[in-house]
Design an enzyme around this catalytic site. Structure first.
Site, PDB file in Angstrom:
ATOM      1  N   ASP A 188       0.834  -1.208   0.000  1.00  0.00           N
ATOM      2  CA  ASP A 188       0.000   0.000   0.000  1.00  0.00           C
ATOM      3  C   ASP A 188       0.871   1.261   0.000  1.00  0.00           C
ATOM      4  O   ASP A 188       1.988   1.249   0.511  1.00  0.00           O
ATOM      5  CB  ASP A 188      -0.905  -0.035   1.236  1.00  0.00           C
ATOM      6  CG  ASP A 188      -2.060   0.936   1.129  1.00  0.00           C
ATOM      7  OD1 ASP A 188      -2.355   1.414   0.010  1.00  0.00           O
ATOM      8  OD2 ASP A 188      -2.680   1.228   2.174  1.00  0.00           O
ATOM      9  N   GLY A 235      -0.088   5.427  -4.326  1.00  0.00           N
ATOM     10  CA  GLY A 235      -0.744   6.682  -4.701  1.00  0.00           C
ATOM     11  C   GLY A 235      -0.147   7.853  -3.943  1.00  0.00           C
ATOM     12  O   GLY A 235       0.213   8.879  -4.536  1.00  0.00           O
ATOM     13  N   HIS A 282       2.347   3.391  -9.012  1.00  0.00           N
ATOM     14  CA  HIS A 282       2.099   1.959  -9.258  1.00  0.00           C
ATOM     15  C   HIS A 282       3.247   1.344 -10.053  1.00  0.00           C
ATOM     16  O   HIS A 282       3.646   0.208  -9.813  1.00  0.00           O
ATOM     17  CB  HIS A 282       0.771   1.769 -10.004  1.00  0.00           C
ATOM     18  CG  HIS A 282      -0.420   2.174  -9.196  1.00  0.00           C
ATOM     19  ND1 HIS A 282      -0.577   1.823  -7.867  1.00  0.00           N
ATOM     20  CD2 HIS A 282      -1.525   2.916  -9.502  1.00  0.00           C
ATOM     21  CE1 HIS A 282      -1.717   2.328  -7.403  1.00  0.00           C
ATOM     22  NE2 HIS A 282      -2.302   2.996  -8.381  1.00  0.00           N
ATOM     23  N   ARG A 332     -12.066   2.821  -8.003  1.00  0.00           N
ATOM     24  CA  ARG A 332     -11.158   3.906  -8.406  1.00  0.00           C
ATOM     25  C   ARG A 332     -11.493   4.400  -9.809  1.00  0.00           C
ATOM     26  O   ARG A 332     -12.311   3.810 -10.509  1.00  0.00           O
ATOM     27  CB  ARG A 332      -9.723   3.410  -8.314  1.00  0.00           C
ATOM     28  CG  ARG A 332      -9.384   3.024  -6.889  1.00  0.00           C
ATOM     29  CD  ARG A 332      -7.944   2.688  -6.710  1.00  0.00           C
ATOM     30  NE  ARG A 332      -7.688   2.351  -5.310  1.00  0.00           N
ATOM     31  CZ  ARG A 332      -6.496   2.294  -4.766  1.00  0.00           C
ATOM     32  NH1 ARG A 332      -5.425   2.548  -5.497  1.00  0.00           N
ATOM     33  NH2 ARG A 332      -6.362   1.993  -3.488  1.00  0.00           N
ATOM     34  N   LEU A 362      10.775 -20.503  -5.212  1.00  0.00           N
ATOM     35  CA  LEU A 362       9.881 -19.547  -4.533  1.00  0.00           C
ATOM     36  C   LEU A 362       8.498 -19.651  -5.153  1.00  0.00           C
ATOM     37  O   LEU A 362       8.363 -19.715  -6.378  1.00  0.00           O
ATOM     38  CB  LEU A 362      10.410 -18.116  -4.695  1.00  0.00           C
ATOM     39  CG  LEU A 362       9.501 -17.006  -4.147  1.00  0.00           C
ATOM     40  CD1 LEU A 362       9.475 -17.025  -2.611  1.00  0.00           C
ATOM     41  CD2 LEU A 362       9.943 -15.631  -4.635  1.00  0.00           C
TER      42      LEU A 362
END
Ligand code: IPE
Ligand code: IPE
Ligand code: MG
Length: 247
Positions: free
Chosen positions: A25, A28, A42, A76, A136
């Site tokens: 997060d 923005g 982003h 959004r 992974l």
């Protein structure tokens, strides 16, 4: 590379964070604080993913699950949503080679029906291409919401009971977990959220029921492998009880 014995000796006692989940997060805010469009944040965030993925094996992390787009993020602007979807497609295309070579198995969780057919194809192709990799396990949550996932799993469970494939008395925790998007994943040991928000925003509510949480004020585009290493090191000092009494 250190021998197995040497690396075992160097490892501190205590729990190990083998499955780390991250709520990425703050993209923005990172961009707008610089006067830039949110999409620049982003894009920078996607670059951090590359660095963090590379760091995981060295930190003993075998499973990394990252929250890229929630079922609520459709609220959004159209511009941001389309920009993010385009970014996901580009990330898959540009990383396919590197992830395959690194031994990373890529999976996606979340509802796919609402995604563009082209993106769905890219997702399915890279899942198939990396299915044999074991170094992974990288899982990206796109159009993921824990409530949506649970509702879909419950509907499947009900359908199986109605069709006689599952006895009602067998419709317990294991049967529901086996119908979640994460059926092939272990539960996360540690959930990290960046950007200072101390909420879980519908991320893995079932799977993280006993996870440890770390909240850091760092915005995702500023999150580094060093911070991840520090958080993982702190995790080994925690005492996980799972409802039992202190030893
Ligand atoms: C996280 O960053 C990425 C997504 C949710 C897609 P945000 O876009 O939520 O960034 P902030 O929280 O507005 O700063
Ligand atoms: C959570 O972040 C979703 C992702 C990181 C993909 P949000 O920014 O959407 O969460 P809220 O709105 O602050 O709860
Ligand atoms: Mg946010």
């Amino acid at each position: 590379m250190a021998s197995k014995d040497a690396s075992d000796a160097a490892r501190p006692l205590g729990p190990r964070a083998e499955h780390v989940a991250i709520i990425m997060d703050g993209n923005g805010r990172w961009a707008t604080s610089r006067g830039w469009p949110r999409l620049v944040g982003h894009r920078r965030g996607a670059e951090r993913v590359r660095e963090i993925v590379q760091a995981c094996p060295g930190l003993g992390i075998r499973w990394l699950t990252i929250y890229a787009f929630s079922t609520e993020n459709w609220k959004r602007s159209t511009e941001e949503v389309i920009g993010l979807m385009t970014l996901f497609g580009r990330y898959i295309e540009s990383e396919a080679e590197r992830l395959s070579a690194q031994g990373v198995r890529l999976r996606f969780i979340g509802g796919r029906a609402r995604l563009e057919p082209r993106l769905r194809e890219l997702m399915a192709a890279i899942e198939a291409r990396t299915a044999g990799n074991t170094l992974l396990n990288l899982t990206v949550a796109i159009n993921y919401g824990g409530r949506d996932e649970l509702a879909r799993a419950a509907a499947r469970l009900a359908g199986d009971v109605a069709a006689g494939r599952l006895a009602l008395e067998d419709a317990g925790e294991a049967a529901l977990a086996a119908r979640l998007d994460t059926a092939d994943l272990p539960d996360p040991d540690l959930v990290i959220r960046t950007s200072g928000e101390t909420r879980t925003s519908n991320f893995l509510p079932w799977q993280a029921a006993y996870a440890e949480y770390e909240f850091t004020p760092t915005l995702w585009p500023d999150f580094t492998r060093d911070e991840l290493a520090a958080i993982v090191a702190r995790f080994t000092g925690r005492e996980r009880r799972f409802g039992g009494a202190k030893a």
